[in-house]
Design a protein around this motif. Sequence first.
Motif, short mmCIF file in Angstrom:
data_model
loop_
_atom_site.label_atom_id
_atom_site.label_comp_id
_atom_site.label_asym_id
_atom_site.label_seq_id
_atom_site.Cartn_x
_atom_site.Cartn_y
_atom_site.Cartn_z
N SER A 56 0.86 -1.18 0.00
CA SER A 56 0.00 0.00 0.00
C SER A 56 0.89 1.23 0.00
O SER A 56 1.84 1.32 0.79
CB SER A 56 -0.92 0.01 1.23
OG SER A 56 -1.78 1.12 1.20
N MET A 63 -6.03 8.62 1.48
CA MET A 63 -6.36 7.65 0.43
C MET A 63 -5.06 6.98 -0.03
O MET A 63 -4.03 7.64 -0.20
CB MET A 63 -7.02 8.36 -0.76
CG MET A 63 -7.52 7.45 -1.85
SD MET A 63 -8.16 8.40 -3.25
CE MET A 63 -9.40 9.42 -2.44
N GLU A 64 -5.12 5.66 -0.21
CA GLU A 64 -3.95 4.90 -0.61
C GLU A 64 -4.25 4.07 -1.84
O GLU A 64 -5.42 3.77 -2.14
CB GLU A 64 -3.48 3.98 0.53
CG GLU A 64 -2.99 4.74 1.77
CD GLU A 64 -2.47 3.80 2.83
OE1 GLU A 64 -2.82 2.59 2.78
OE2 GLU A 64 -1.72 4.25 3.70
N ALA A 65 -3.19 3.71 -2.55
CA ALA A 65 -3.28 2.76 -3.65
C ALA A 65 -2.80 1.42 -3.11
O ALA A 65 -1.62 1.25 -2.80
CB ALA A 65 -2.44 3.21 -4.83
N GLY A 66 -3.72 0.48 -2.96
CA GLY A 66 -3.39 -0.80 -2.34
C GLY A 66 -3.50 -1.96 -3.30
O GLY A 66 -4.40 -2.01 -4.14
N THR A 127 -6.94 -3.43 -4.07
CA THR A 127 -7.77 -3.40 -2.87
C THR A 127 -8.44 -2.05 -2.68
O THR A 127 -9.26 -1.90 -1.78
CB THR A 127 -6.94 -3.73 -1.62
OG1 THR A 127 -5.87 -2.77 -1.51
CG2 THR A 127 -6.36 -5.13 -1.71
N THR A 128 -8.08 -1.07 -3.50
CA THR A 128 -8.72 0.25 -3.47
C THR A 128 -9.13 0.62 -4.88
O THR A 128 -8.61 0.08 -5.87
CB THR A 128 -7.78 1.32 -2.89
OG1 THR A 128 -6.60 1.39 -3.71
CG2 THR A 128 -7.38 1.00 -1.46
N LEU A 129 -10.03 1.57 -4.98
CA LEU A 129 -10.56 1.95 -6.29
C LEU A 129 -9.56 2.64 -7.21
O LEU A 129 -9.59 2.42 -8.43
CB LEU A 129 -11.78 2.85 -6.11
CG LEU A 129 -13.14 2.13 -6.02
CD1 LEU A 129 -14.26 3.13 -5.73
CD2 LEU A 129 -13.44 1.36 -7.29
N SER A 188 -11.30 6.58 1.99
CA SER A 188 -10.17 5.73 1.65
C SER A 188 -10.36 5.00 0.33
O SER A 188 -9.40 4.52 -0.26
CB SER A 188 -9.95 4.69 2.75
OG SER A 188 -11.07 3.81 2.83
N LEU A 189 -11.60 4.87 -0.14
CA LEU A 189 -11.95 4.16 -1.38
C LEU A 189 -11.50 2.70 -1.36
O LEU A 189 -11.25 2.11 -2.41
CB LEU A 189 -11.37 4.87 -2.61
CG LEU A 189 -11.94 6.25 -2.92
CD1 LEU A 189 -11.34 6.80 -4.20
CD2 LEU A 189 -13.45 6.20 -3.05
N ARG A 190 -11.41 2.12 -0.19
CA ARG A 190 -11.12 0.69 -0.10
C ARG A 190 -12.34 -0.10 -0.55
O ARG A 190 -13.48 0.23 -0.23
CB ARG A 190 -10.74 0.30 1.32
CG ARG A 190 -9.37 0.80 1.78
CD ARG A 190 -9.00 0.20 3.13
NE ARG A 190 -9.02 -1.26 3.07
CZ ARG A 190 -7.99 -2.02 2.68
NH1 ARG A 190 -6.87 -1.44 2.29
NH2 ARG A 190 -8.10 -3.32 2.66
N LEU A 191 -12.08 -1.18 -1.30
CA LEU A 191 -13.19 -1.98 -1.82
C LEU A 191 -14.00 -2.61 -0.70
O LEU A 191 -15.23 -2.69 -0.77
CB LEU A 191 -12.64 -3.06 -2.76
CG LEU A 191 -11.96 -2.57 -4.04
CD1 LEU A 191 -11.49 -3.76 -4.87
CD2 LEU A 191 -12.88 -1.69 -4.86
#
Length: 671
Positions: A56, A63-66, A127-129, A188-191
């Motif tokens: 991540s 907000m993260e890119a996971g 795991t994130t949008l 966070s835009l986590r799925l």
Amino acid sequence: MSAGLWLLIALPLGGGAVLALTGPRGNRLVPALGVTVAVATLGAALAAAVSRPAVSVPLFAGMEAGLAVDGLSAVMVVTVAAVTTAVLAFASGEFSASEFSAADNRGRFFGLMLLFAGAMLVTVTATTLPPLLMAWEVMGATSWALIGYWWQRPGRAEAADVAFLTTRAADLGLYLAAGAAVAGGVGSLRLDALPRAGTPWLHVVTAGVVVAALGKSAQLPFSFWLSRAMQGPSPVSALLHSATMVAAGAYLLLRLVPLLDATGWAGPLVAWTGAATALVLGLVAVAQTDLKQLLAASTSAQIGFMVLAAGSGGVAAGTTQLVAHAATKSGLFLAAGAWLTALGTKQLPALRGAARAHRLVGVTFTVGALTLAGLPPLSLWAAKDEILAAARSEGTGRYAVGLAAAAVAAVYGVKAVWYVTRPLPQDPRSLPPSPRSLPPSPRSLPQGPRPLPQGPHALPQDPRILPPSPQAAGYDTERRGTRRIARTTPAPLLVLTLAAAVLGVLALPGPASWLKRLVGAQGEPSPEPWELGLSAGVAFAGAGLAWRCASRPAPVPPAAVRGAHGWLHLERAARVVVVRPVLGLARTLAVFDDRVVDGAVRQTARGGLAAARLARRLDDGGIDAAVHAVAAGARRLGRWARRPQTGLLHQYYAQAAVGFAVLVLIILLVR
């Protein structure tokens, strides 16, 4: 641990980018390099499936890119990498065959294929949008480039545009979902956090995800773009229709089953859409006389079973179907591509004896087609029963439609087998290709022989190229076949066929329990013995009906059959219902812009110019004239003031006396 995940993503994306930029100068080395990268990616996928890495990185505030490999994505990364390796191994031999020409840019082809697969790997591990959206876009762009790989040939670029614009329109749902998630408190835009979005944004998020997934997976009413995608090379069809692109939408729905359950309406909607697609597109597949079109329609139908599983909460069942279908469909498309190269046709009536002329391809195709038909004990029979069990737990209506769709699957699967296993036509190798069904000589086309436009929607643009007759008995109905199979063809076909046959073990009690634990779906129902027997009986009944009907001369097809052959005219309906109104609205807005918005701007400009001219007149004739008059008066007063200044003393005395007299007179008058 995260290094393994970065390697899994970097290998196909980086290798694909390098190969895509090599140009035609490296044509001889590119196929071997592409297969090497694919094999390395498969090794990284297997390692990631065992180690389960996660990573991540910060993207924006809060907000993260996971990315992560969990139970469900572990199955998918191995499936995507394995199918990509098999398809690229097959494609490395096809470049020496007639489907491709020596002038084709192999680096661009293999590079785009690896980029395509890499984007799918990012999609299944996101795991994130934000990374999901990025990969979704790359997958759409590379699919457009691959479908239109032969962009110089008539109709190919248009087919790529239709496929891209259709899926692109549906993809806007993901952007809608992302915006609604932020508005609904999921910053966070986590799925896994999307089901916690506040109302009414939860429903907007779900609607956006459902539209994007159904469009990507060619479900009703978006199915027609998959027919257009058949314009691409056979390896592209094999990869696009099996483990990537169309599988991405089904995977997303399986991943977000909790989101579908949170709304109450999304699960039933998705399930019924999948069931309807499985049945209706299965009937479309039955009506096809083009092998690739039959396989394309069956792809929409088979993906429909996965969508039905997602709507019914059957995550493990849908995963089993996805993996088994990926192996089955990729093998079938590769076999169809091998026949197209060797025999110069993909028309079913013209493929009589194809399985006998090339026995290895014939055996693998037969096993794959029977697997597609859902005949026991092959894998898709067991996978469909898992899905039907999940559907039955939600209602008998879904189960009945799914069972009917399984019967239709047996019909189109056995129909394909019937044609290719017929006795050989009389000396088919000596049959000269019909001059009315062949493109011009390759010498007149520097880019190689130009095949007929494919698909029910594509019309020939050259009067010398006529569509082959459905009753054609000989080969070479579309191009001159090589009458040989490439040396790289047998190995991937055998591996994929073996996988298609045995992956049904995932539905056995022991492996099924393991898979349910792996994907976190321990409570899913399993099929009862009577369900297994009923589905087997339905499959054999459908197969027998298909074999019997195919043996009889076909009457003139009724309008319903012709409509199914044309994919229910879905593209025409989309043009009428969506494209024309949108273009009409665009033209209306353009006129409004020209006449109202732009007209108002122009009128404002004209008013400004008129005001400026008036101001200039006022300035020149009023203010400036007044200034000049004041100045002239001052000059006159100055001249008058200089006149008394003569320099003579007696005149000054006289002036003073006159002034004094005037002053005394004024005082006397005032008093």
